[in-house]
Design an enzyme around this catalytic site. Structure first.
Site, mmCIF file in Angstrom:
data_model
loop_
_atom_site.group_PDB
_atom_site.id
_atom_site.type_symbol
_atom_site.label_atom_id
_atom_site.label_comp_id
_atom_site.label_asym_id
_atom_site.label_seq_id
_atom_site.Cartn_x
_atom_site.Cartn_y
_atom_site.Cartn_z
ATOM 1 N N ASP A 198 0.814 -1.222 0.000
ATOM 2 C CA ASP A 198 0.000 0.000 0.000
ATOM 3 C C ASP A 198 0.846 1.270 0.000
ATOM 4 O OD1 ASP A 198 -2.327 -1.487 0.005
ATOM 5 O OD2 ASP A 198 -2.410 -1.576 2.194
ATOM 6 N N ARG A 253 -3.482 1.869 -9.407
ATOM 7 C CA ARG A 253 -2.505 2.716 -8.701
ATOM 8 C C ARG A 253 -1.192 2.880 -9.440
ATOM 9 N NH1 ARG A 253 -3.076 1.128 -2.397
ATOM 10 N NH2 ARG A 253 -4.947 2.391 -2.100
HETATM 11 C C1 S3P Z 1 -4.748 -6.220 3.208
HETATM 12 C C2 S3P Z 1 -4.002 -6.811 2.238
HETATM 13 C C3 S3P Z 1 -3.479 -6.099 1.060
HETATM 14 C C4 S3P Z 1 -3.543 -4.590 1.227
HETATM 15 C C5 S3P Z 1 -4.841 -4.145 1.809
HETATM 16 C C6 S3P Z 1 -5.048 -4.769 3.177
HETATM 17 C C7 S3P Z 1 -5.234 -7.028 4.340
HETATM 18 O O1 S3P Z 1 -4.265 -6.439 -0.068
HETATM 19 O O2 S3P Z 1 -3.340 -3.955 -0.013
HETATM 20 O O3 S3P Z 1 -4.868 -2.741 1.948
HETATM 21 O O4 S3P Z 1 -5.688 -6.439 5.346
HETATM 22 O O5 S3P Z 1 -5.165 -8.252 4.258
HETATM 23 P P1 S3P Z 1 -3.910 -7.716 -0.992
HETATM 24 O O6 S3P Z 1 -4.250 -8.923 -0.224
HETATM 25 O O7 S3P Z 1 -4.785 -7.546 -2.206
HETATM 26 O O8 S3P Z 1 -2.458 -7.591 -1.324
#
Ligand code: S3P
Length: 460
Positions: free
Chosen positions: A342, A373
């Site tokens: 992120d 993004r």
């Molecule tokens: C998250 C995992 C990430 C991240 C998201 C929060 C989580 O996503 O980008 O903001 O809390 O498990 P991805 O699993 O798509 O990488």
């Protein structure tokens, strides 16, 4: 955002706040003096979602302190309430009276997960192994995001999903009556998919096994243990195999949510970019699977000091002290992406002011976030006069002294909005953004906090 007088009021106010995305344009201007101060950022978003979900699946009471009261998390709270959990606020804490695994009841209405991919995907895991029918939707950004990555593994437990073409929300879910335990290898490094499979496994008899070729944030595993589940983790090459024993009795627990490192990233980079600044961000989560940005910034020469490192509720935390530094360019390997997934938009801002050319590698996953993004980060930098290229899945940024003066389109993406407002703290001419309203999804009070540190953010 929340009133403390009665629970009805809390529900209504949260709902109102969630519906009211009045477009908020903002202008960010270089401040005349350095940024300084000591602040805490709101609670970790990933941990906050999980605390509410696990609390709802536990027997007994869960008390959460430091819950992020951002819109994404309030969506999870509303959904767990609609599924039968009792969720209330007690002073600054939140209380969850859980229904026990298998005890959720069918919601009467559509579950609206707003802007939150984490809420939607984790909840899909829970619903897949509960014998209830539900329909899930989200806002225009979430309705564009792929759900196939959870539908594919989850349907093997016996759940039936019907989604819009392209596996997009809205989708309906008929959960399995006797869910089968899943064995699944993640095709993409995603903590959301891993967590969805583990959450489905909570109500399946036997062992659920997830293999992740690259380690992703492990808040689900940590918190499942904290609530009394048996979770074993085996290292396998660079990755991990996680085994969860199904149908445990989760017991309500106390959870203290650390400050979100993904939110702390914005004041930290602002402090690095505004000459003479010194900032302290207190009680920031420092789980090693979340700290890739700090590693990059250190490689760029950043003055980052961790004070008072300690453990809190099974997670490492510490106070981060940051001093203005003239940064150098960085080459970020693709393997680091899961630990900072992120943070690329704000790292890109840091790279724009670094000496030399930076290359951020392997960013395919950025294309399916709250916005595309990768494209949007490149466009943001270009709007501020930075020379940028996208080569395959890599972002190349030619650093220097960006002129600024542009307008950034934020595409319903909170992290782009905050990155662009930090950008304008260091460009020659101010930067404008089309809409700051989505910042509420993850960082309520961002503009006030930044102004308190000396940042200049005003209505255009
Ligand atoms: C998250 C995992 C990430 C991240 C998201 C929060 C989580 O996503 O980008 O903001 O809390 O498990 P991805 O699993 O798509 O990488």
């Amino acid at each position: 955002m929340l009133c403390c007088c009665c629970q009805t009021c809390i529900v209504m106010l949260s709902a109102c706040a969630m519906e009211s995305h009045h477009i908020k344009p903002f202008k960010a201007t270089r401040p005349s003096s350095p940024l300084s101060g000591e602040v805490s950022v709101p609670g970790d978003k990933s941990i906050s979602h999980r605390a509410l979900m696990f609390g709802a699946l536990a027997v007994g009471q869960t008390r959460i302190s430091g819950l992020l009261e951002g819109e994404d998390v309030l969506r999870t709270a509303a959904a767990m309430r609609a599924l039968g959990a009792e969720i209330s606020r007690d002073g600054a804490d939140w209380l969850v009276a859980g229904r026990g695994i298998g005890g959720l009841t069918a919601p009467e209405d559509v579950l609206d997960m707003g802007n939150s991919g984490t809420a939607a995907r984790l909840l899909a895991g829970i619903l897949a192994s509960h014998d209830i029918f539900s329909v899930m939707t989200g806002d225009a950004s979430l309705r564009k995001r792929p759900m196939k990555r959870v539908i594919e593994p989850l349907k093997a437990c016996g759940a039936v999903f019907t989604a819009r073409p392209g596996d997009r929300l809205p989708m309906s879910i008929q959960g399995a009556r006797d869910a089968l335990p899943l064995t699944y290898t993640l095709p993409v490094a995603s903590a959301q998919v891993k967590s969805a499979v583990l959450l489905a496994g909570l109500n399946a008899r036997g062992i659920t096994e997830v293999t992740e070729p690259e380690p992703t944030r492990d808040h689900s595993e940590n918190m499942l243990r904290h609530f009394g589940a048996q979770v074993q983790v085996e290292t396998l090459g660079k990755g991990r195999v996680i085994r969860l024993t199904g149908q445990p009795e989760l017991r309500g627990a106390d959870v203290t949510v650390p400050g979100d490192p993904s939110s702390a990233a914005f004041p930290i980079v602002a402090g690095l970019l505004v000459p003479g600044s010194r900032l302290t961000i207190l009680a920031v989560g420092l789980n090693p699977l979340r700290t890739g940005l700090f590693e990059c910034l250190r490689e760029m020469g950043a003055e980052l000091t961790i004070r008072n490192p300690r453990m809190q509720g099974g997670e490492s935390i510490g106070d981060v002290v940051v001093d203005y530094t003239q940064l150098a360019a960085v080459d970020v390997p693709a393997e680091r992406a899961p630990s900072m997934i992120d943070e690329y938009p704000i790292l890109a801002i840091a790279c724009a002011f670094a000496r030399g050319t930076s290359r951020l590698r392997g960013l395919a996953e950025l294309r399916v976030k709250e916005s595309d993004r990768l494209a949007a980060t490149a466009a943001m930098l270009r709007a501020g006069g930075v020379l940028v290229e996208i080569e395959g899945d890599d972002l190349i940024i030619h650093g220097g002294t960006p002129a600024g003066g542009g307008l950034v389109e934020t595409h319903m993406d909170h992290r782009l909005a905050m990155s662009a407002l930090v950008f304008g703290q260091a460009t020659h001419a101010p930067m404008q953004i089309d809409d700051a309203s989505f910042i509420e999804t993850s960082f309520p009070g961002f503009v006030t906090l930044m102004r308190g540190l000396g940042a200049s953010i005003t209505a255009p």
